[in-house]
Write an enzyme that holds these catalytic residues in place. Structure first.
Site, short mmCIF file in Angstrom:
data_model
loop_
_atom_site.label_atom_id
_atom_site.label_comp_id
_atom_site.label_asym_id
_atom_site.label_seq_id
_atom_site.Cartn_x
_atom_site.Cartn_y
_atom_site.Cartn_z
N VAL A 55 0.82 -1.23 0.00
CA VAL A 55 0.00 0.00 0.00
C VAL A 55 0.84 1.27 0.00
O VAL A 55 0.35 2.35 -0.30
CB VAL A 55 -0.99 0.05 1.20
CG1 VAL A 55 -2.03 -1.06 1.11
CG2 VAL A 55 -0.26 0.04 2.53
N TYR A 83 4.42 5.63 15.40
CA TYR A 83 3.09 5.06 15.21
C TYR A 83 2.01 6.11 15.49
O TYR A 83 1.09 6.33 14.68
CB TYR A 83 2.93 3.85 16.13
CG TYR A 83 1.64 3.10 15.97
CD1 TYR A 83 1.42 2.25 14.90
CD2 TYR A 83 0.61 3.23 16.92
CE1 TYR A 83 0.23 1.55 14.76
CE2 TYR A 83 -0.58 2.53 16.79
CZ TYR A 83 -0.76 1.69 15.71
OH TYR A 83 -1.95 1.00 15.57
N ALA A 100 2.25 9.38 15.53
CA ALA A 100 2.28 10.48 14.56
C ALA A 100 1.59 10.06 13.27
O ALA A 100 0.84 10.83 12.66
CB ALA A 100 3.73 10.90 14.28
#
Ligand code: NAD
Length: 258
Positions: free
Chosen positions: A68, A160, A162
């Site tokens: 992704v 994580y 942020a």
């Protein structure tokens, strides 16, 4: 509201992170509600298992093995899904990774990787979904995956947290921009959920961490992937047709922000 609001027959969903945990549970539930589900993940074996589970229950699903964080791969997968199904009604951008390091020990490459997957991966999914929905005049629903980390903070949660705070900002901003086209955008911010991501591979450590979460929750338990899948289902369906720009917090009551 009639239960038909939860019927997704004739609708098409695209779910990232569908090979495991919350993404898999969400893909299964959306399929059970009647949607054709396009499952995306970088884990081809896990994807195959999810698609097989859906088909075994009589559902319709297709797999898209992609990273992704790669804009081109994501764009091609979404356009293949739209071509195959003729429309896109639901995007659930769930794929994510965890990284823990103190502020003082955080390296550029840690931050870059977490932001690439957890923020840019969700951004690309949102952009592709919104473009497809606008092009076909579909009044769709986009669901992003944030985290309780955005409310609480904690040691090691810089990268994580942020990335998830950025997801919340993306969600609210996009909701204002595509609302006029009838497209809804909401985030789910789960508390501690038992999945491969939170598996400590050590029974004692796992029990210790979970007992803290259990004590913090008025409901006295940790969450399961299915708890979050039901939140995703709610946001995907017409049952939430007046809900946009919101953060839904299935967290067992561990945090209760305004
Ligand atoms: P999980 O590890 O079981 O699933 C994550 C999935 O994302 C995996 O299938 C993985 O292969 C996929 N993925 C990771 N990077 C990818 C990439 N670059 N391209 C494609 N696929 C990729 O974890 P989970 O607990 O189900 O987490 C799902 C989401 O929920 C994540 O965004 C996570 O941050 C969020 N979340 C989880 C919890 C929790 O306690 N488990 C709490 C809050 C938020």
């Amino acid at each position: 509201m009639a239960l038909t609001a939860y019927d997704l027959s004739g609708r098409t969903a695209f779910v990232t992170g569908a090979a495991s945990g919350i993404g898999r549970a969400s893909a299964l539930l959306l399929a059970e509600a009647g949607a054709t589900v396009h499952c995306a993940d970088r884990d081809a074996q896990g994807l195959h298992e999810t698609v097989t589970l859906i088909k075994d229950k009589g559902g319709t699903a297709q797999s898209h093995p992609i990273d992704v964080a790669d804009r081109t791969q994501l764009a091609e997968a979404v356009s293949a899904a739209v071509e195959a199904s003729g429309r896109l009604d639901i995007m659930a951008a769930i794929a994510g990774i965890m990284h823990s390091s103190s502020v003082l020990e955080t390296r550029d490459e840690d931050l870059d990787r977490v932001l690439a997957v957890n923020f840019k991966g969700v951004l690309y999914a949102c952009q592709e979904a919104a473009r497809a929905m606008i092009a076909t005049g579909t009044r769709g629903s986009i669901i992003t995956m944030a985290s309780g980390a955005v409310d609480t903070g904690g040691p090691g949660l810089l990268c994580y947290g942020a990335s998830k705070a950025a997801v919340v900002q993306l969600t609210k901003t996009l909701a204002t921009e595509v609302g006029p086209q009838g497209i809804r955008v909401n985030a789910v911010a789960p508390g501690w959920i038992r999945t491969p991501m939170t598996d400590k591979h050590d029974a004692e450590k796992q029990a210790q961490t979970e007992s803290v979460m259990v004590r913090m929750s008025p409901l006295g338990r940790v969450g399961e992937a299915d708890d979050i899948a039901h939140a995703v289902l709610h946001l995907a369906t017409d049952a939430s047709s007046f809900t946009t720009g919101q953060i839904l917090r299935p967290n067992g009551g561990v945090a209760m922000p305004w």
